[in-house]
Design a protein around this motif. Sequence first.
Motif, short mmCIF file in Angstrom:
data_model
loop_
_atom_site.label_atom_id
_atom_site.label_comp_id
_atom_site.label_asym_id
_atom_site.label_seq_id
_atom_site.Cartn_x
_atom_site.Cartn_y
_atom_site.Cartn_z
N THR A 444 42.97 81.44 53.11
CA THR A 444 42.52 81.93 54.41
C THR A 444 42.53 80.79 55.41
N ALA A 445 42.59 81.14 56.70
CA ALA A 445 42.49 80.12 57.74
C ALA A 445 41.11 79.46 57.71
N ASP A 446 40.09 80.24 57.43
CA ASP A 446 38.74 79.70 57.34
C ASP A 446 38.63 78.68 56.21
N PHE A 447 39.30 78.95 55.09
CA PHE A 447 39.31 78.02 53.97
C PHE A 447 39.89 76.68 54.40
N PHE A 448 41.02 76.71 55.12
CA PHE A 448 41.62 75.45 55.55
C PHE A 448 40.71 74.70 56.50
N ALA A 449 40.09 75.41 57.46
CA ALA A 449 39.22 74.75 58.43
C ALA A 449 38.05 74.07 57.72
N THR A 450 37.48 74.73 56.73
CA THR A 450 36.36 74.14 55.98
C THR A 450 36.83 72.95 55.16
N MET A 451 37.97 73.10 54.50
CA MET A 451 38.52 72.01 53.70
C MET A 451 38.81 70.79 54.56
N ARG A 452 39.38 71.02 55.75
CA ARG A 452 39.71 69.89 56.63
C ARG A 452 38.45 69.22 57.17
N ALA A 453 37.43 70.02 57.48
CA ALA A 453 36.17 69.43 57.96
C ALA A 453 35.51 68.61 56.86
N ASP A 454 35.55 69.11 55.62
CA ASP A 454 34.98 68.34 54.51
C ASP A 454 35.78 67.07 54.26
#
Length: 501
Positions: A444-454
């Motif tokens: 998901t796009a949300d998954f990538f955003a969270t992964m990149r923030a982490d």
Amino acid sequence: MEQEHLDPRPRKALQRRAVLKAGAAAVFLAMLDELAWSPMRPAVAATALPDIQFDLGPFIAPATSVDGVMVQFPPVFTVFQTIDLLRRPTKTEQTTFADALATIESAYPFSPSGVMLIVSYGLGYFGWLPGALGAGSVSFNNIPRLTLNNSRFVLEEAVPSPTDAGQPGIVKRKFDFTPELGGTDILISARSDTMANVTDVLDWLGGSNTLAGESVPSPALPWFFTGRRVQFVQQGMPRLMAIEDGLYYQDRINPESPMWMGFADQQTSGSGPADAVVFGGGNAGKELTTATPGSYFDNGAIQHLSHVILDLEAFYARAGEAGAAEDETYLERVQYMFRSDPPPSLGNGSDPFLNGGGPAFLPNTFKGINDAAQNAQGIGTLNNAHRIGHVTALQRFSRADDGTPLHIRMDGPGMDKMDIPSTLVVPGNNGTVPKLQFSAFVPTADFFATMRADQASLDLQTTFAVNPLDNGLERFLTATRRQNFLVPPRRNRAFPLLELT
């Protein structure tokens, strides 16, 4: 050591005067043509083409061991072709596009020796459909949602990373540019060991009327091509490109590495299986979407594409260069890339800069989601220093509970002038700048955003007083463009959902 060796063939000198007349793009492509070579890959048994468009592993040579690390080298070249629509395609044009893709796969084998295409779609494409993403539209009814929030689609526009230029408190040393988000309707990722094959296919789709040396009418489709980004992945290529371009830090790049930063990024342990990434897949409880097997986009995923400028002057700096107060030795760089508890290698010992200063192929070991936090606290690190490695930060969120990666990376080196003011060009012979052409497939796009923030780990940096100079690779990266695309299953890759309107 089993590996893909540097090309032993004698080379003619690149005729730079002639090439320069054609511009920087021609210089770059001529350099690639001169320096690259087609790998000797063992034959792969023919199988049915994958419904998961990006499931290319079975069609590429099997993984091999390099310095004890299992790696699988992708096709040498990937070209990211961005496309915008002039209007909404018709259902007849949907058939035309599907036939065109089939024509390409008849002309070229689906393998690194031929061409491998991945077609994906941005939010702009779905905006052309009747009702766009509004309630009751075909997009609204068929695009999967987030399991934990059914009001959100798996496809959302990319957002800036917390460490992207322009974010609060973030200023890049040299390339301080705020990223452009979205803006493209369609993305075609074309992959091959031969650049001429990729160029031929994309030119044919763009109207050349010539395919594989034959006169073949190009498809008449309502689109226009907006740009090409070239990626190359081959052992030793960054070093050879740096030599050809006259980059002053050329001898500090590992001559065996396929990546600009000197470490290989093709470890098989670093990417998940395709069926763990798709919307209708799931792994160890990480079922993130409402898609079900057999639904329209079940074997689809999100493709993130970023254009990233690399500040290699700072990454390879000796004291006094690029504002560095001290040497950025191999031991420093390996900790930026991996971890500090302990570093996976201490380097060759004699010279921490020459030929990279240490090995390029190191294991992508998963030590749990708390590894980055322990590094940030100085637990087990060299001299108990508070540090965060790029890999450990990425692994805070990127894996399932059983350690399976929930992403597939398709990144590699680039070298061009895109988004670079002339005043900031790295000194060299043609004005191009080393880049990372970054792409990844995620659920998901949300998954990538969270992964990149982490991965940015500003929370750990603040909580545990980590010097920003010791926070992974963040200060060396400037993303100037980010976008998310939806990759449909192969069976629906030509203008998806049109047939339902």
